[in-house]
Design an enzyme around this catalytic site. Structure first.
Site, short mmCIF file in Angstrom:
data_model
loop_
_atom_site.label_atom_id
_atom_site.label_comp_id
_atom_site.label_asym_id
_atom_site.label_seq_id
_atom_site.Cartn_x
_atom_site.Cartn_y
_atom_site.Cartn_z
N HIS A 4 44.20 40.20 39.80
CA HIS A 4 43.42 41.25 40.44
C HIS A 4 43.25 41.39 41.91
CE1 HIS A 4 42.07 41.15 36.09
NE2 HIS A 4 41.17 42.38 36.47
N GLU B 114 37.33 45.51 37.82
CA GLU B 114 37.40 46.14 36.61
C GLU B 114 36.46 47.23 36.39
OE1 GLU B 114 39.10 45.60 33.38
OE2 GLU B 114 40.51 44.24 35.10
N ASP C 147 47.93 41.02 30.72
CA ASP C 147 46.71 40.52 31.74
C ASP C 147 45.36 40.74 30.98
OD1 ASP C 147 45.29 39.33 34.17
OD2 ASP C 147 44.87 41.53 34.33
N SER C 148 44.44 39.94 31.47
CA SER C 148 42.96 40.26 30.62
C SER C 148 42.56 41.58 31.18
CB SER C 148 41.97 39.36 31.28
OG SER C 148 41.83 39.46 32.68
N CYS D 4 44.79 35.18 41.85
CA CYS D 4 44.39 35.90 40.66
C CYS D 4 45.08 37.36 40.93
CB CYS D 4 42.83 36.21 40.72
SG CYS D 4 42.31 37.41 39.39
N CYS E 52 48.62 36.69 34.45
CA CYS E 52 47.24 36.23 34.69
C CYS E 52 47.18 34.93 34.94
CB CYS E 52 46.43 36.50 33.43
SG CYS E 52 44.94 36.27 33.22
N1 DGL Z 1 43.92 38.53 36.67
C1 DGL Z 1 43.45 37.27 36.15
C2 DGL Z 1 44.04 36.08 36.89
O1 DGL Z 1 45.25 36.24 37.39
C3 DGL Z 1 42.20 37.69 35.69
C4 DGL Z 1 41.01 37.17 35.48
C5 DGL Z 1 39.76 37.43 34.90
O2 DGL Z 1 39.91 38.21 33.81
O3 DGL Z 1 38.82 36.85 35.19
O4 DGL Z 1 43.37 35.15 36.99
#
Ligand code: DGL
Length: 274
Positions: free
Chosen positions: A195, A159, A11-12, A193, A74
């Site tokens: 997150h 984050e 993931d990011s 998302c 992600c």
């Molecule tokens: N968790 C990511 C997603 O599902 C991340 C988002 C991001 O880095 O903006 O889209």
């Protein structure tokens, strides 16, 4: 000790831990390597090319650690990079490796969860603009109406560890209002998302109990289990010594603090440059 033949989870940032947690709960015997690209997060507002480049670098790093299979935990990376990786990079450079995303498994089941056949999708700008959910959900459920809303402030709140604080309430309400204003028929909200599940208590506090809030972790875990049953040739290459390791491109102390609270055990991550 090296974690061999692990399932790579990417993931990011921290968000993929919501998917990792569900996968590791349902499939505890497998080996896992989690990589968060925290140094370059969030991905949500980056261009297609940038998300593709960052995602490919991270996937290649996981391949170099010996992961035969990588899950893009992600949505932004799944929306913007998965197709290129599957159609261009794997056949050319890594014919025996696999990369799976989170959008298709979610789209396959989400339509069944709505009585009113009206679904709200919350995601990053990148995911919403890609229209991946509109396209994929309509393949499986053409009768379902899909309403989308991007929530660009949510990932930065998470984050930066601000998601449980009072300041987050304003932004949670803002995007929910913008979504629900689009239709009074929405009875299911998909958190598209990885997150966003960290904001579930605040989201539930803002909406009626008649609206169902769906996170992807269990959906993706179930789909992966099913995939491995259908692909014994992939399953045979996966290590099953219940080993796990965590890597971040960002600050390890911050990663460990967040990940330990979230996974409810002590996490010691390792910093990497991809
Ligand atoms: N968790 C990511 C997603 O599902 C991340 C988002 C991001 O880095 O903006 O889209």
């Amino acid at each position: 000790m090296n974690v061999e033949n692990a399932i790579g989870v990417f993931d990011s940032g921290f968000g993929g831990l919501t998917v990792f947690k569900a996968i590791a709960q349902q499939m505890p015997n497998y080996n896992y390597i989690y990589l968060g690209d925290n140094a370059r997060s969030p991905y949500g507002d980056h261009s297609f090319d940038t998300v593709y480049q960052y995602t490919l670098e991270c996937v290649e790093w996981l391949f170099a650690q010996g992961c035969p299979l990588v899950i893009l935990a992600c949505n932004t990376a799944s929306a913007k990079a998965l197709r290129n990786i599957q159609q261009l990079d794997l056949p050319k450079k890594y014919p025996s490796n696999k990369v799976l995303g989170v959008i298709r498994p979610t789209a396959e089941v989400i339509g069944e969860m709505s009585q009113s056949k009206s679904i709200g999708v919350l995601g990053t700008r990148g995911t919403v603009r890609s229209e991946s959910y509109l396209i994929e959900i309509h393949k499986f459920f053409p009768e379902v109406k899909v309403y989308q809303q991007s929530c660009p402030m949510w990932v930065p709140l998470i984050e930066n560890g601000e998601h449980e604080n009072e300041g987050a309430d304003y932004f949670v309400r803002k995007y929910l209002d913008e979504l629900l204003r689009q239709s009074s028929q929405i009875d299911t909200i998909l958190l598209a998302c990885t997150h966003y599940p960290l904001l579930v208590p605040k989201i539930k506090a803002q909406i009626g109990a008649n609206i169902n809030v769906v996170a992807q972790g269990d959906i993706v875990a179930k789909s992966l289990l099913n995939y491995l049953e259908r692909h014994p040739e992939v399953n045979a290459h996966l290590g099953q010594q219940s080993m796990q390791s965590f890597y971040t491109t960002g600050d390890t102390q911050t990663f460990d603090e967040h990940a330990s609270v979230f996974l409810e055990r002590s996490i010691k991550s390792i910093k990497v440059k991809v």
